[in-house]
Design a protein around this motif. Structure first.
Motif, short mmCIF file in Angstrom:
data_model
loop_
_atom_site.label_atom_id
_atom_site.label_comp_id
_atom_site.label_asym_id
_atom_site.label_seq_id
_atom_site.Cartn_x
_atom_site.Cartn_y
_atom_site.Cartn_z
N SER A 136 -17.73 41.20 28.25
CA SER A 136 -16.50 41.05 27.46
C SER A 136 -16.71 41.39 26.00
O SER A 136 -15.76 41.65 25.28
CB SER A 136 -15.97 39.61 27.57
OG SER A 136 -17.01 38.66 27.31
N GLU A 137 -17.95 41.38 25.53
CA GLU A 137 -18.24 41.72 24.14
C GLU A 137 -19.59 42.41 24.05
O GLU A 137 -20.33 42.48 25.03
CB GLU A 137 -18.24 40.47 23.26
CG GLU A 137 -19.34 39.49 23.52
CD GLU A 137 -18.96 38.39 24.49
OE1 GLU A 137 -19.68 37.39 24.51
OE2 GLU A 137 -17.99 38.52 25.24
N VAL A 138 -19.86 42.94 22.86
CA VAL A 138 -21.12 43.65 22.65
C VAL A 138 -21.62 43.33 21.24
O VAL A 138 -20.84 43.20 20.30
CB VAL A 138 -20.95 45.17 22.85
CG1 VAL A 138 -19.95 45.75 21.86
CG2 VAL A 138 -22.28 45.89 22.78
N ALA A 139 -22.94 43.17 21.13
CA ALA A 139 -23.59 42.96 19.84
C ALA A 139 -24.40 44.19 19.50
O ALA A 139 -25.13 44.71 20.35
CB ALA A 139 -24.50 41.72 19.90
N PRO A 194 -29.17 51.96 1.34
CA PRO A 194 -29.89 52.79 2.31
C PRO A 194 -30.97 51.97 3.02
O PRO A 194 -31.71 51.22 2.38
CB PRO A 194 -30.50 53.90 1.46
CG PRO A 194 -29.59 53.98 0.27
CD PRO A 194 -29.14 52.57 0.00
N GLY A 195 -31.00 52.07 4.34
CA GLY A 195 -31.95 51.29 5.12
C GLY A 195 -31.43 49.91 5.49
O GLY A 195 -32.11 49.16 6.20
N GLY A 196 -30.23 49.56 5.03
CA GLY A 196 -29.67 48.24 5.30
C GLY A 196 -29.17 48.11 6.73
O GLY A 196 -29.04 49.09 7.48
N LEU A 197 -28.86 46.86 7.11
CA LEU A 197 -28.45 46.54 8.48
C LEU A 197 -26.98 46.13 8.53
O LEU A 197 -26.51 45.34 7.71
CB LEU A 197 -29.29 45.39 9.03
CG LEU A 197 -30.79 45.62 9.20
CD1 LEU A 197 -31.44 44.35 9.76
CD2 LEU A 197 -31.08 46.81 10.09
N LEU A 198 -26.27 46.67 9.52
CA LEU A 198 -24.91 46.25 9.85
C LEU A 198 -24.98 45.53 11.19
O LEU A 198 -25.33 46.14 12.21
CB LEU A 198 -23.98 47.46 9.92
CG LEU A 198 -22.55 47.22 10.42
CD1 LEU A 198 -21.81 46.23 9.51
CD2 LEU A 198 -21.78 48.55 10.49
N LEU A 199 -24.71 44.22 11.18
CA LEU A 199 -24.81 43.39 12.39
C LEU A 199 -23.40 43.09 12.87
O LEU A 199 -22.66 42.34 12.23
CB LEU A 199 -25.56 42.10 12.07
CG LEU A 199 -26.93 42.27 11.39
CD1 LEU A 199 -27.52 40.90 11.04
CD2 LEU A 199 -27.88 43.06 12.28
N VAL A 200 -23.02 43.69 13.98
CA VAL A 200 -21.63 43.62 14.46
C VAL A 200 -21.60 43.03 15.86
O VAL A 200 -22.35 43.44 16.74
CB VAL A 200 -20.98 45.02 14.50
CG1 VAL A 200 -19.60 44.96 15.14
CG2 VAL A 200 -20.89 45.61 13.11
N ARG A 201 -20.74 42.06 16.04
CA ARG A 201 -20.43 41.56 17.37
C ARG A 201 -18.93 41.64 17.55
O ARG A 201 -18.18 41.19 16.67
CB ARG A 201 -20.91 40.12 17.54
CG ARG A 201 -20.76 39.62 18.97
CD ARG A 201 -21.18 38.16 19.09
NE ARG A 201 -21.16 37.70 20.47
CZ ARG A 201 -21.25 36.43 20.83
NH1 ARG A 201 -21.36 35.49 19.91
NH2 ARG A 201 -21.24 36.08 22.10
#
Length: 233
Positions: A216-219, A119-126
């Motif tokens: 072309s992409e998203v972070a 809980p409270g963690g980060l998901l970093l997606v590109r």
């Protein structure tokens, strides 16, 4: 909920900066990081911090060779991302660069990442955005990618429905996750070569920008809520 800020110099800088900020906020504890897609590319560059990094990826020869050569991984698990070990509520940060568009059953894989977050963690997606002119061209010309990257590169993109800017917005809304930052960029488009860039412009113009040609992409920097009663998986 999305907080659009000034885009960083590059997404690697963004993700490393947000991970360091998280570590500063949790000073005194070991930061557990899941490096999702560890078979190519690089990590967050946090070797100077107190971190434990676990890598997961598909089990393919080129990906295995790259993962085994990495010195920043304390553990690694290669195989089907729907079944490789990801203990629930274990990781502070899940870093998934250019992975979601490359895996089948991407929504199920995302669910496993979210379940593995504290809980409270980060998901970093590109990810490459399938709902762009570039995404359409990339799906129509997969052989181009294989030729360009050669046998040692990552597998070609699959582009499940969730692998888009709007798809990730929908996913986060349905899972009760917060998109803290969202940065579209055109890095892949800029490096694709003049012929691909021209074709993308043609696709965008023909569709009257229903498939945008500007990125072309998203972070995305996504946060799992702290509240244990929040609607998350």
């Amino acid at each position: 909920m999305t907080d659009l800020r000034t885009p960083p110099v590059n997404d690697g800088d963004l993700f490393s900066a947000r991970a360091r900020q998280y570590a500063l906020e949790h000073r005194g504890q070991t930061i557990e990081i899941l490096e999702a897609g560890c078979g190519w590319g690089h990590g967050l560059g946090l070797t100077d911090l107190d971190c434990q990094v676990t890598g997961v990826d598909m089990d393919l020869p080129a990906l295995r060779a790259h993962a085994e050569a990495r010195t920043d991984l304390h553990a690694r698990h290669l195989g089907d991302l729907r079944t490789v070990p990801m203990p629930p509520r274990t990781f502070d940060i899940v870093h998934a660069p250019y992975l979601i568009e490359r895996v089948p059953h991407a929504e199920l894989v995302l669910d496993r990442f979210v379940a593995a977050l504290k809980p409270g963690g980060l998901l970093l997606v590109r990810l490459r955005d399938r709902s762009t002119a570039y995404g359409l061209v990339d799906r129509l010309l997969p052989a181009r990618e294989r030729r360009a990257r050669g046998a040692g590169g990552p597998p070609p993109a699959v582009y499940d429905e969730v692998a888009s800017r709007k798809g990730m917005q929908w996913y986060c809304m349905m899972r009760g996750l917060t998109i803290a930052e969202e940065h579209p960029s055109a890095h892949m488009l800029a490096t694709a070569g003049p012929a691909v860039a021209a074709l993308c412009r043609l696709v965008a113009a023909a569709g009257r920008d229903r498939l945008p040609g500007g990125h072309s992409e998203v972070a995305l920097v996504i946060r799992k809520p702290e509240n244990r009663f929040a609607r998350v998986i």
